[in-house]
Design a protein around this motif. Structure first.
Motif, short mmCIF file in Angstrom:
data_model
loop_
_atom_site.label_atom_id
_atom_site.label_comp_id
_atom_site.label_asym_id
_atom_site.label_seq_id
_atom_site.Cartn_x
_atom_site.Cartn_y
_atom_site.Cartn_z
N ALA A 63 0.81 -1.07 0.05
CA ALA A 63 -0.03 -0.38 0.23
C ALA A 63 0.96 1.54 0.40
N ARG A 64 2.37 1.32 0.77
CA ARG A 64 2.88 2.41 0.94
C ARG A 64 3.73 2.78 -0.85
N GLN A 65 3.94 1.76 -1.06
CA GLN A 65 4.55 1.93 -2.47
C GLN A 65 3.18 2.09 -3.55
N LEU A 66 2.34 1.62 -3.58
CA LEU A 66 0.98 2.47 -4.67
C LEU A 66 0.54 3.57 -4.17
N ARG A 67 0.43 4.25 -3.41
CA ARG A 67 0.69 5.13 -2.72
C ARG A 67 1.07 6.56 -3.33
N LYS A 68 3.02 5.88 -3.94
CA LYS A 68 3.73 6.93 -4.59
C LYS A 68 3.42 7.27 -5.84
N ASN A 69 2.62 6.68 -6.40
CA ASN A 69 2.29 6.68 -7.57
C ASN A 69 1.35 7.36 -7.97
N ASP A 70 -0.05 6.69 -7.06
CA ASP A 70 -1.20 6.47 -6.67
C ASP A 70 -2.38 6.85 -5.70
N SER A 71 -2.63 8.08 -5.13
CA SER A 71 -3.66 8.95 -4.27
C SER A 71 -5.24 8.52 -4.56
N GLN A 72 -5.58 7.73 -5.44
CA GLN A 72 -6.62 8.06 -5.71
C GLN A 72 -7.35 7.18 -5.27
N VAL A 73 -6.95 5.93 -5.93
CA VAL A 73 -7.31 4.13 -5.87
C VAL A 73 -8.17 3.90 -3.88
N GLN A 74 -8.81 2.79 -4.08
CA GLN A 74 -9.70 3.25 -2.46
C GLN A 74 -9.41 2.11 -1.65
N ILE A 75 -8.33 2.06 -0.84
CA ILE A 75 -7.59 0.93 -0.54
C ILE A 75 -7.89 0.26 0.72
N ILE A 76 -9.30 -0.75 0.16
CA ILE A 76 -10.08 -1.22 1.71
C ILE A 76 -8.65 -2.46 2.16
N PHE A 77 -8.31 -2.27 3.31
CA PHE A 77 -7.50 -3.90 3.98
C PHE A 77 -8.66 -5.13 4.37
N VAL A 78 -8.43 -6.21 3.88
CA VAL A 78 -9.36 -7.28 4.61
C VAL A 78 -8.76 -8.38 4.58
N THR A 79 -8.40 -8.36 5.79
CA THR A 79 -6.88 -8.90 7.08
C THR A 79 -7.62 -9.68 7.97
N THR A 161 1.80 17.69 -4.89
CA THR A 161 1.31 18.00 -3.70
C THR A 161 1.34 16.94 -2.78
N THR A 162 0.91 15.74 -3.24
CA THR A 162 1.05 15.06 -2.22
C THR A 162 1.65 13.62 -2.50
N ASP A 163 2.62 13.23 -4.08
CA ASP A 163 3.26 12.26 -4.28
C ASP A 163 4.53 12.47 -4.87
N ASP A 164 4.97 11.52 -5.02
CA ASP A 164 6.78 12.22 -5.85
C ASP A 164 6.55 10.94 -6.35
N ILE A 165 6.75 11.45 -7.92
CA ILE A 165 6.22 10.16 -9.45
C ILE A 165 7.66 10.40 -10.08
N GLU A 166 8.18 8.31 -9.97
CA GLU A 166 9.49 9.02 -10.66
C GLU A 166 8.71 8.07 -12.21
N TYR A 167 10.14 8.14 -13.30
CA TYR A 167 10.36 7.91 -14.73
C TYR A 167 11.17 8.53 -15.32
N TYR A 168 11.45 8.05 -16.52
CA TYR A 168 12.52 8.14 -16.97
C TYR A 168 11.96 8.92 -18.28
N GLY A 169 12.67 9.67 -18.83
CA GLY A 169 11.77 11.02 -19.87
C GLY A 169 12.69 12.40 -20.00
N LYS A 170 12.07 13.09 -21.42
CA LYS A 170 13.33 14.29 -20.69
C LYS A 170 12.41 15.63 -20.48
N MET A 171 13.38 16.23 -19.80
CA MET A 171 12.70 17.56 -19.23
C MET A 171 11.92 18.19 -19.98
N SER A 172 12.19 18.38 -21.94
CA SER A 172 12.30 19.33 -22.65
C SER A 172 10.62 18.77 -22.94
#
Length: 235
Positions: A63-79, A161-172
């Motif tokens: 869940a912590r890994q998911l939140r780095k790239n997705d602040s909107q998925v609705q996580i429901i723990f079932v445990t 404002t909420t996440d840091d998202i990494e990817y390979y690309g060009k700044m230009s």
């Protein structure tokens, strides 16, 4: 609507799938037997039913890994474990259900998830966005949420404002997509002028972090920022 179910027990996955199909007959359901498989999924989930205690990576780590790239998925723990309930707040989980899951409770939580998704969609209607790709993961990023982007270890890191998202690309290329509200004060940085708090000839201080100003870009930045500020006054 895409609903993910992640549990290492096939029997539990099947039980949850049947419950979700009954409550949300139009939903597309995707099942995962491990958190590693979940994180390799390239599609964006709307709702995720996630176990915690699993071999290898556990559900809370995933869940912590998911939140780095997705602040909107609705996580429901079932445990079956009750002791992680307070950790669920750290990943903005919608709810925490303890097995065996009560049908009425699950229905109420899924309805709440649908309501929250509809609210997010309404809030985001008409907002300009870009999609960035890291491996098989595609992430939508709303431009007005970007504080700044930087080049780091040959990757682009977008700080929102909420996440840091990494990817390979060009700044230009990111600069071209971002539009006139953004400025590139240094070859390694692209900033959103919306979040500028103050600046001098060597740095720009943002609501979240600071970036370096190349000397040759200072005059151009001041002119661009003044135009941006005046545009805001006129709106």
């Amino acid at each position: 609507m895409i609903v993910g179910i992640c549990d290492d027990e096939s029997r539990i996955r099947d039980i949850l799938e049947n419950k979700v199909r009954r409550l949300m007959p139009q939903a597309r359901i995707v099942k995962f037997s491990s958190c590693d498989n979940l994180l390799l999924c390239s599609m964006r989930l709307d709702i995720l039913l996630l176990d915690i205690q699993m071999p290898g990576m556990d559900g809370m780590q995933a869940a912590r890994q998911l939140r780095k790239n997705d602040s909107q998925v609705q996580i429901i723990f079932v445990t079956g474990a009750e002791e992680y309930v307070y950790d669920a707040f750290d990943v903005d989980a919608l709810n925490y259900l303890v097995k065996p899951v009560d049908d009425e409770k699950l229905e109420a939580v899924l309805r709440k998830a649908e309501e929250r998704i509809q609210e997010l969609q309404a809030d985001n209607a008409g907002r300009a966005s870009i999609t960035v790709t890291n491996g098989k993961v595609h992430t939508r990023v709303y431009l007005d949420d970007i504080v700044y982007a930087e080049v780091f270890n040959r990757k682009i890191v977008i700080h929102t404002t909420t996440d840091d998202i990494e990817y390979y690309g060009k700044m230009s290329e990111l600069q071209d997509m971002a539009g006139e509200s953004f400025f590139r004060p240094h070859r390694a940085y692209l900033i959103n002028m919306k979040y500028v708090e103050r600046y001098d000839s060597s740095h720009i201080y943002l609501e979240k972090g600071q970036v370096t100003m190349a000397k040759q870009n200072y005059k151009c930045f001041v002119e661009s920022y003044m135009k941006y500020s005046m545009r805001g006054i006129g709106e």
